[in-house]
Scaffold this motif. Sequence first.
Motif, mmCIF file in Angstrom:
data_model
loop_
_atom_site.group_PDB
_atom_site.id
_atom_site.type_symbol
_atom_site.label_atom_id
_atom_site.label_comp_id
_atom_site.label_asym_id
_atom_site.label_seq_id
_atom_site.Cartn_x
_atom_site.Cartn_y
_atom_site.Cartn_z
ATOM 1 N N ARG A 8 0.757 -1.198 0.000
ATOM 2 C CA ARG A 8 0.000 0.000 0.000
ATOM 3 C C ARG A 8 0.802 1.270 0.000
ATOM 4 O O ARG A 8 0.361 2.029 0.574
ATOM 5 C CB ARG A 8 -0.848 -0.085 1.204
ATOM 6 N N ASN A 98 7.736 -2.523 -1.857
ATOM 7 C CA ASN A 98 6.535 -2.870 -2.605
ATOM 8 C C ASN A 98 6.391 -4.377 -2.733
ATOM 9 O O ASN A 98 5.351 -4.876 -3.161
ATOM 10 C CB ASN A 98 6.596 -2.230 -4.004
ATOM 11 N N SER A 220 0.836 -2.993 -7.776
ATOM 12 C CA SER A 220 1.438 -2.761 -6.464
ATOM 13 C C SER A 220 2.598 -3.728 -6.250
ATOM 14 O O SER A 220 2.683 -4.412 -5.245
ATOM 15 C CB SER A 220 0.400 -2.940 -5.357
ATOM 16 N N THR A 224 0.435 -6.782 -6.544
ATOM 17 C CA THR A 224 -0.503 -6.370 -7.593
ATOM 18 C C THR A 224 -1.771 -7.218 -7.543
ATOM 19 O O THR A 224 -1.707 -8.441 -7.451
ATOM 20 C CB THR A 224 0.167 -6.499 -8.977
ATOM 21 N N THR A 291 -0.510 1.604 -11.394
ATOM 22 C CA THR A 291 -0.350 1.459 -9.949
ATOM 23 C C THR A 291 -1.528 2.104 -9.236
ATOM 24 O O THR A 291 -2.106 3.082 -9.710
ATOM 25 C CB THR A 291 0.948 2.106 -9.443
ATOM 26 N N GLN A 293 -1.360 3.842 -6.707
ATOM 27 C CA GLN A 293 -0.980 5.191 -6.301
ATOM 28 C C GLN A 293 -1.304 6.214 -7.381
ATOM 29 O O GLN A 293 -1.679 7.344 -7.087
ATOM 30 C CB GLN A 293 0.517 5.247 -5.984
#
Length: 459
Positions: A8, A98, A220, A224, A291, A293
């Motif tokens: 995260r 990650n 991610s 992911t 992603t 993010q």
Amino acid sequence: MNITMSARLRHRLLVAPALLGLALAAACSNSSSGGGNSASSVPTLPAACAKYQPYAGHAGTKVTMFASILSPESDSLEKSWAEFSSCTGIKISYEGSNDFESQLPVRVSGGNLPDLAIIPQPGLLAQMVKTGKVVKPPAQTVANEDQWSPIWKTYGSVNGTFYAAPMSANMKSLVWYSPKAFQQAGYAVPKTWADLMSLSDKIAKAGTNGSKPWCGGIGSGTATGWPATDWLEEVVLGSQGGDVYDQWVSHKVKFSDPAIINSMQTVANWMQNPAWVNGGIGDVKSIATTTFQDAGAPILTGKCWMLQQASFYEAQWPQGTKVAPDGDVYAFELPPTTASIPRPVEGGGEFVTAFSSRPEVQAVQNYLSTADWATSRVKVAPGWVSANRGVDKSLYTDPIDKLSADALTDPTATFRFDASDMMPAAVGSGKEWTAFTAWFAEGEPIKQVASEIDAAWPQ
């Protein structure tokens, strides 16, 4: 997921606060650290550091910490313990990755253990406990559990034994949007699932400047796929309720069960609708390579209208973005798929897990389990909510934090912890992530995806 998520928000970061010198000792007395120095060997800290006296006695030591939390979220993590480190002399060497979920088991099996790990999945915690490498928390951390709601203690326990203190809580049942854009277009925040779907269709048909109603990203690193599992969890909880959700977590209700298959179809109608996604980024397949993010960025450029993502996503908005009911971005609660389910709230969290019983490690554990540390984090971390009931709620000045704290503490809400985080790690942070990624990237049939996940369940 926390992911965390979590999963995260992540890049590597070392925390190296200045030491006040050997005169400023660090670490805990027996009552606070579960071991350590006699009272006569613990120096008295100066007045400015007096509140850290219980942790004094270990100046010049280092505690390593490994987690999935990346910058910018990890920046506030550094700030939250900077004074503690400066006063006690305990250097907290933090590393975020990650690939945390895959790398932690590798490190543990290879003997390269961190002193502490921040684990966002109870399923992964259970996996680590089975290795025999997890150290039970010291007495003071156990005593501090009284400051958390009882259900959070169960999430940090394995087979009824308490191992890991909750560090944070997050609200996942949110939809991010631009209040300014909604107002200009005359759109109202939807209160029901039907209203949400109707609004999505309306936005898609308007197609203003090539925009689409939804954007999303499930990338991610080795984690992911976790955001897509959240989408299914929201629908299962909001359509089937808590009992079915619990049976699904324990695999009494399988992924191939009609209740879950129907929920997956609801997700497909929503987040795999080519007319609705992936605004400002690409087609449905681009969700798998974007992603999480970066997923919400098109909201600020008017190419996307909504993003389903957790409260911790607030840390991803660029500096200067106004997050408020009348701001550049804000969030509303994702409506239940079925109106009969009272306020479904999916949440996540993180748990401080120890692989060492050294006194300085226990000192850090004890501090991170206190309301004092949680309060310091709240003050420097918008988008972060504590599970510690000792935190004064008036300290939440951020509107998203207030919204999240209200939902997470509502006794009438249908609250459940992130399902994939509760499932065995081989499924929840393993096959489900990879299968859901293939579902979005390759368009695998729903029943095939469900069958693959069921087959991965440990016997």
